[in-house]
Design an enzyme around this catalytic site. Structure first.
Site, PDB file in Angstrom:
ATOM      1  N   GLU A   1       6.193 -33.872  -0.742  1.00 54.23           N
ATOM      2  CA  GLU A   1       4.962 -33.452  -1.422  1.00 54.23           C
ATOM      3  C   GLU A   1       5.315 -32.682  -2.682  1.00 54.23           C
ATOM      4  OE1 GLU A   1       4.633 -32.210   2.434  1.00 54.23           O
ATOM      5  OE2 GLU A   1       2.438 -32.202   2.362  1.00 54.23           O
TER       6      GLU A   1
ATOM      7  N   LYS B   1     -14.397  -8.586  -8.341  1.00 54.47           N
ATOM      8  CA  LYS B   1     -13.527  -9.420  -9.177  1.00 54.47           C
ATOM      9  C   LYS B   1     -12.869 -10.517  -8.329  1.00 54.47           C
ATOM     10  CE  LYS B   1     -10.179  -8.866 -12.858  1.00 54.47           C
ATOM     11  NZ  LYS B   1      -9.503  -7.939 -13.751  1.00 54.47           N
ATOM     12  N   ASP B   2     -12.450 -10.144  -7.105  1.00 57.44           N
ATOM     13  CA  ASP B   2     -11.840 -11.139  -6.204  1.00 57.44           C
ATOM     14  C   ASP B   2     -12.856 -12.204  -5.798  1.00 57.44           C
ATOM     15  OD1 ASP B   2      -9.348 -10.058  -6.322  1.00 57.44           O
ATOM     16  OD2 ASP B   2      -9.418  -9.041  -4.383  1.00 57.44           O
TER      17      ASP B   2
ATOM     18  N   SER C   1      -0.387  -1.238  -6.202  1.00 58.01           N
ATOM     19  CA  SER C   1      -0.099  -2.412  -7.020  1.00 58.01           C
ATOM     20  C   SER C   1       0.606  -1.994  -8.305  1.00 58.01           C
ATOM     21  CB  SER C   1      -1.399  -3.114  -7.398  1.00 58.01           C
ATOM     22  OG  SER C   1      -1.909  -3.805  -6.302  1.00 58.01           O
TER      23      SER C   1
ATOM     24  N   HIS D   1       0.809  -1.223   0.000  1.00 57.46           N
ATOM     25  CA  HIS D   1       0.000   0.000   0.000  1.00 57.46           C
ATOM     26  C   HIS D   1       0.844   1.275   0.000  1.00 57.46           C
ATOM     27  CE1 HIS D   1      -4.290  -1.555   0.861  1.00 57.46           C
ATOM     28  NE2 HIS D   1      -3.580  -2.465   0.221  1.00 57.46           N
TER      29      HIS D   1
HETATM   30  C1  HEM Z   1       0.526 -16.350   2.116  1.00 60.99           C
HETATM   31  C2  HEM Z   1       1.105 -15.899   1.064  1.00 60.99           C
HETATM   32  C3  HEM Z   1       0.821 -14.558   0.418  1.00 60.99           C
HETATM   33  C4  HEM Z   1      -0.255 -13.725   0.552  1.00 60.99           C
HETATM   34  C5  HEM Z   1      -1.507 -13.946   1.387  1.00 60.99           C
HETATM   35  C6  HEM Z   1      -0.012 -12.574  -0.283  1.00 60.99           C
HETATM   36  C7  HEM Z   1      -0.884 -11.507  -0.418  1.00 60.99           C
HETATM   37  C8  HEM Z   1      -0.756 -10.505  -1.362  1.00 60.99           C
HETATM   38  C9  HEM Z   1      -1.791  -9.593  -1.745  1.00 60.99           C
HETATM   39  C10 HEM Z   1      -3.211  -9.564  -1.153  1.00 60.99           C
HETATM   40  C11 HEM Z   1      -1.301  -8.797  -2.707  1.00 60.99           C
HETATM   41  C12 HEM Z   1      -2.069  -7.725  -3.483  1.00 60.99           C
HETATM   42  C13 HEM Z   1      -2.899  -8.390  -4.574  1.00 60.99           C
HETATM   43  C14 HEM Z   1      -2.048  -8.964  -5.682  1.00 60.99           C
HETATM   44  O1  HEM Z   1      -1.174  -8.256  -6.191  1.00 60.99           O
HETATM   45  O2  HEM Z   1      -2.251 -10.158  -6.028  1.00 60.99           O
HETATM   46  C15 HEM Z   1       0.076  -9.153  -2.922  1.00 60.99           C
HETATM   47  C16 HEM Z   1       0.957  -8.549  -3.804  1.00 60.99           C
HETATM   48  C17 HEM Z   1       2.259  -8.952  -4.038  1.00 60.99           C
HETATM   49  N1  HEM Z   1       2.869 -10.087  -3.538  1.00 60.99           N
HETATM   50 FE1  HEM Z   1       2.063 -11.389  -2.227  1.00 60.99          FE
HETATM   51  N2  HEM Z   1       1.212 -12.706  -0.887  1.00 60.99           N
HETATM   52  C18 HEM Z   1       1.749 -13.910  -0.490  1.00 60.99           C
HETATM   53  C19 HEM Z   1       2.961 -14.450  -0.888  1.00 60.99           C
HETATM   54  C20 HEM Z   1       3.854 -13.832  -1.758  1.00 60.99           C
HETATM   55  C21 HEM Z   1       5.084 -14.406  -2.208  1.00 60.99           C
HETATM   56  C22 HEM Z   1       5.612 -15.782  -1.808  1.00 60.99           C
HETATM   57  C23 HEM Z   1       5.665 -13.477  -3.039  1.00 60.99           C
HETATM   58  C24 HEM Z   1       6.969 -13.554  -3.784  1.00 60.99           C
HETATM   59  C25 HEM Z   1       8.035 -13.979  -3.371  1.00 60.99           C
HETATM   60  C26 HEM Z   1       4.799 -12.326  -3.105  1.00 60.99           C
HETATM   61  C27 HEM Z   1       5.048 -11.181  -3.837  1.00 60.99           C
HETATM   62  C28 HEM Z   1       4.137 -10.168  -4.068  1.00 60.99           C
HETATM   63  C29 HEM Z   1       4.366  -9.010  -4.899  1.00 60.99           C
HETATM   64  C30 HEM Z   1       5.654  -8.674  -5.656  1.00 60.99           C
HETATM   65  C31 HEM Z   1       3.193  -8.268  -4.890  1.00 60.99           C
HETATM   66  C32 HEM Z   1       2.917  -6.962  -5.645  1.00 60.99           C
HETATM   67  C33 HEM Z   1       2.284  -7.347  -6.924  1.00 60.99           C
HETATM   68  C34 HEM Z   1       1.957  -6.217  -7.828  1.00 60.99           C
HETATM   69  O3  HEM Z   1       1.587  -5.149  -7.344  1.00 60.99           O
HETATM   70  O4  HEM Z   1       2.075  -6.436  -9.029  1.00 60.99           O
HETATM   71  N3  HEM Z   1       3.707 -12.577  -2.328  1.00 60.99           N
HETATM   72  N4  HEM Z   1       0.384 -10.225  -2.093  1.00 60.99           N
END
Ligand code: HEM
Length: 427
Positions: free
Chosen positions: A290, A246-247, A221, A217
């Site tokens: 797994e 959408k979600d 995004s 935030h």
């Molecule tokens: C329990 C695991 C995770 C949750 C609940 C989570 C949750 C979120 C959410 C809600 C967003 C905003 C919506 C979206 O862009 O899809 C986000 C963005 C992002 N997440 Fe995660 N995430 C998780 C794991 C990860 C992992 C493992 C990575 C990478 C190593 C990661 C990298 C990113 C990045 C780079 C963004 C920004 C994306 C953009 O704005 O294009 N996330 N995450």
């Protein structure tokens, strides 16, 4: 956090009383309701919120399971069977939890590969990406320890093989293994500490997710063009109702997919040997982790003694230690990705050369996963070694070099322009 500007107002006296003392309602309104979101996000941006929802499902079903599970080597296996047969809806709770782990990894891997394709790890989102990697590590540790809990054959032998890997580390290796075991073999003390940590770690993940979202935030995004928001009015729409709807649609699809496995193929992702109680005297023919660990398992096994002889400085360590280091390095190297990628263009849509290498990398990861699930013999060993080589070569050499040499396509002037078909800016 840089959310939307909250115009929050309420007629409810209690809400206003709380708001005056703790502005939680305007905070939520700014971060979840008004929150300005790029208007061009595609369905790959659903996967973050989907991961969050699965985490909640995992925690709730896990707590319910813990109420009937017994963390003792004598009773663990039969307590799981009792959950399946005697506890009301126990089978459903267990299959939700077991298949939920696979859904969680599917969703998070897509989420990561989305980030890799659209360059979401680049400035100013480096910390957001790095927190994501720490979340992945915590998820892996949680899943690994969870698999030990039913105390089946794969639980026991998987735990034995993986914990033994640490013994390859010089000096600290043996003490680490003894600490993990709580004794001199995988036994009751091991099961107990794994249960305690398996219960704890999901809450650590919740904390990491708050930091992940906080970092998200700050700069909002990324989006399929990779161009930053220039004019909030033109380029963004409020998160609610546009992206909540959408979600929700994405959630409906995911739950349908999830339900298929729970009701029609609940043991599809599992291994039949785990329905045999752990027996330290009988080793299964093939010990496989797994599916979501298979690419890393393939990297671990790529360092065979004969192949290792040809590597410079091989005398410094055993093939086993090299495999262990490579396995951990395959995840840790991702922390450096924001600096390895020299291109200032984020989205692969505008990077023709990088896009080809991206898809080769995806195939390479799938090959690693496939090899990891097979017995390590014959040509498969060589394929695993080449796939391991390419994994590191891609991240350490291809990514920086292509970033410098590539001629990207022209970027749109803005997010709005990319939608309205307005003129493209020369790069
Ligand atoms: C329990 C695991 C995770 C949750 C609940 C989570 C949750 C979120 C959410 C809600 C967003 C905003 C919506 C979206 O862009 O899809 C986000 C963005 C992002 N997440 Fe995660 N995430 C998780 C794991 C990860 C992992 C493992 C990575 C990478 C190593 C990661 C990298 C990113 C990045 C780079 C963004 C920004 C994306 C953009 O704005 O294009 N996330 N995450």
């Amino acid at each position: 956090m840089s959310g939307g500007t909250s115009k929050f107002q309420s007629n409810n006296g209690l809400v206003n009383w709380v708001e005056h003392r703790l502005p939680i309602f305007s905070f939520m309104d700014a971060q979840l309701n008004q929150y300005p979101t790029p208007k061009n996000l595609n369905y790959f941006w659903n996967f973050g919120s989907l991961a969050g929802i699965i985490l909640v499902i995992m925690i709730v079903s896990g707590i319910a399971l813990a109420m009937s599970y017994t963390p003792h080597t004598e009773f663990a296996f039969s307590s799981v069977e009792r959950i399946m047969r005697d506890v009301n809806s126990g089978w459903l709770i267990r299959y939700l939890h077991v298949n939920g782990a696979s859904m969680f990894f599917i969703v998070v891997y897509i989420h990561m590969f989305r980030g890799l394709y659209y360059g979401s790890y680049k400035a100013p989102r480096e910390i957001l990406w790095m927190i994501g990697i720490f979340i992945l590590l915590a998820m892996m540790a949680t899943a690994f320890m969870g698999y030990v809990l039913p105390w089946g054959q794969m639980s026991f032998w998987g735990a034995t093989v993986i914990t033994n890997l640490f013994s390859a580390l010089p000096i600290i290796g043996e003490p680490i293994v003894k600490l993990l075991w709580g004794g001199f073999v995988v036994e009751n003390a091991t099961l107990n500490r794994f249960f305690a940590l398996h219960y704890l770690l999901p809450f650590v993940i919740v904390g990491l997710i708050f930091m992940h979202l906080w970092a998200l935030h700050m700069h909002h995004s990324n989006n399929p063009t990779g161009v930053e928001i220039k004019d909030e009015k033109q380029d963004t729409i409020p998160f609610h109702p546009y992206y909540t709807i959408k979600d929700l649609y994405g959630l409906g699809l995911l739950l349908t997919f999830f339900a298929f496995f729970i009701f029609f193929a609940p043991n599809y992702f599992g291994h039949p040997d785990n329905y045999i109680m752990a027996d330290p005297l009988v080793t299964p023919a093939h010990i496989v982790p797994e599916w979501y660990f298979l690419p890393f398992y393939a990297i671990l096994r790529a360092f065979t003694t004969d192949f290792f002889m040809y590597i410079p400085f091989a005398w410094l360590m055993s093939a086993k230690l090299a495999g262990v280091i490579a396995m951990f390095a395959s995840i840790l190297v991702l922390l450096a990705l924001p600096w390895l990628d020299r291109s200032h263009i984020r989205s692969s849509n505008y990077r023709p050369a990088f896009r080809i290498f991206y898809w080769v990398f995806v195939i390479d990861c799938l090959v690693l996963g496939w090899v990891g699930g097979q017995a390590a013999e014959g040509i498969l060993v060589t394929i695993g070694q080449w796939a391991t080589f390419w994994y590191f070569f891609h991240l350490i050499i291809v990514v920086p070099v292509v970033g410098v040499l590539e001629r990207p396509k022209a970027l749109p002037n803005s997010i709005a322009a990319s939608i309205n078909g307005a003129p493209q800016a020369a790069e």
